[in-house]
Enzyme design. Structure first.
Site, PDB file in Angstrom:
ATOM      1  N   HIS A  30       0.863  -1.184   0.000  1.00  0.00           N
ATOM      2  CA  HIS A  30       0.000   0.000   0.000  1.00  0.00           C
ATOM      3  C   HIS A  30       0.898   1.233   0.000  1.00  0.00           C
ATOM      4  CE1 HIS A  30      -3.637   2.208   0.264  1.00  0.00           C
ATOM      5  NE2 HIS A  30      -3.361   2.734   1.439  1.00  0.00           N
ATOM      6  N   HIS A  42      -3.159   8.997   1.285  1.00  0.00           N
ATOM      7  CA  HIS A  42      -3.126   7.847   0.385  1.00  0.00           C
ATOM      8  C   HIS A  42      -4.492   7.629  -0.255  1.00  0.00           C
ATOM      9  CE1 HIS A  42      -4.624   5.232   3.885  1.00  0.00           C
ATOM     10  NE2 HIS A  42      -4.164   6.322   4.486  1.00  0.00           N
ATOM     11  N   CYS A 158      -3.389   3.018  -5.551  1.00  0.00           N
ATOM     12  CA  CYS A 158      -2.651   3.830  -4.583  1.00  0.00           C
ATOM     13  C   CYS A 158      -1.258   4.187  -5.077  1.00  0.00           C
ATOM     14  CB  CYS A 158      -2.582   3.123  -3.230  1.00  0.00           C
ATOM     15  SG  CYS A 158      -1.753   1.499  -3.271  1.00  0.00           S
TER      16      CYS A 158
END
Length: 277
Positions: A30, A42, A158
């Site tokens: 991530h 994010h 992301c």
């Protein structure tokens, strides 16, 4: 940057860093932008869901996602309480919530080709240079308030968000994979297997086939990296959000220059690429 790992300590973080953390079993990482004051901005699917495809693949991805605590974090705000966050998917979290118990890594920019190819797995570095740190942090904060496209695991995820914040670059062509090195790696593996199959006519040696497959995989990663691609545009964050709001953004022949449809001049300002939300 180390050859085997981009792992860093919290003390070396600075505002504008593109950071990431691998999830359980190293299934995926991530990504986000550290903006200082222990905060990370994010991009998610919304409601705090980091990934998702709408297919059976989600069983694997969701199983690797950190379990969300029932106790609200005392440091960062609960992103699910903000209706705008549920719409645009860009959230702000404290560093600990972002890491979710994982290690901290820093994504590297402007790496040399040899080091890029030495990183066997995508999603850790790029050949493209980064913009100044203050510009990166400003983009991230702006997108937190205004949103960033529609989430798509392969075209707008992301990592794509973080790379855009760092470089201002977006893929211009519709229907193609985004900037994400993770997505390119996922696609590049099967591609290498398919493309290298004809070489069985040249050699049946298992080691020779393996070398060919790895070579094809590395070549596909190198060619598809945002630092090499020609299907990208440089876009200011204000232009991006304005274009997404209108549903249309046009790029003129010089892909580094963008114009709104109504602002186009004579025929010599012919648009050659269109970005869709």
């Amino acid at each position: 940057m180390g050859l085997l790992s981009n792992r860093i300590g919290r003390e070396s973080l600075k505002a504008g860093d593109h950071i990431y953390s691998w999830r359980a079993a190293w299934v995926y990482a991530h990504h986000g932008i550290y903006v200082g004051d222990d905060k990370v901005i994010h991009f998610t699917r919304g409601r705090g869901q980091e990934v998702g495809t709408g297919t059976v693949v989600d069983i694997i991805l969701v199983s690797s996602t950190p379990k969300r605590s029932n106790t609200p974090c005392p440091v960062c705000t609960d992103e699910t309480s903000d209706s705008s966050t549920e719409t645009n998917g860009v959230v702000s979290s404290c560093l600990s919530c972002f890491l979710a118990g994982g290690a901290l890594y820093r994504f590297e920019y402007a790496v040399n080709p040899a080091l890029f190819l030495a990183k066997a797995r995508g999603g850790t570095c790029t050949l493209a240079p980064s913009d100044p740190d203050d510009t990166v942090a400003r983009r991230a904060r702006y997108l937190l308030s205004n949103g960033f496209r529609c989430y798509n695991l392969f075209k707008s995820n992301c990592e794509d968000f973080a790379i855009y914040c760092k470089t201002g670059l977006l893929v211009a062509e519709q229907g193609v994979v985004g900037q994400s090195g993770q997505a390119i790696s996922i696609i590049g593996g099967p591609l290498a297997a398919v493309v290298s199959t004809p070489f069985r006519l040249v050699t049946t040696n298992i080691y020779g086939m393996a070398v060919m497959a790895v070579g094809v995989y590395c070549a596909s990663r190198y060619a598809a990296d945002i630092g090499n691609r020609r299907d990208v545009v440089k876009m200011e964050v204000e232009d991006l959000t304005a274009g997404l709001a209108s549903g249309r953004i046009c790029a003129v022949e010089n892909i580094a220059q963008l114009v709104a449809p109504e602002a186009e001049g004579p025929a010599d300002a012919t648009a050659t690429a269109t970005l869709a939300a």
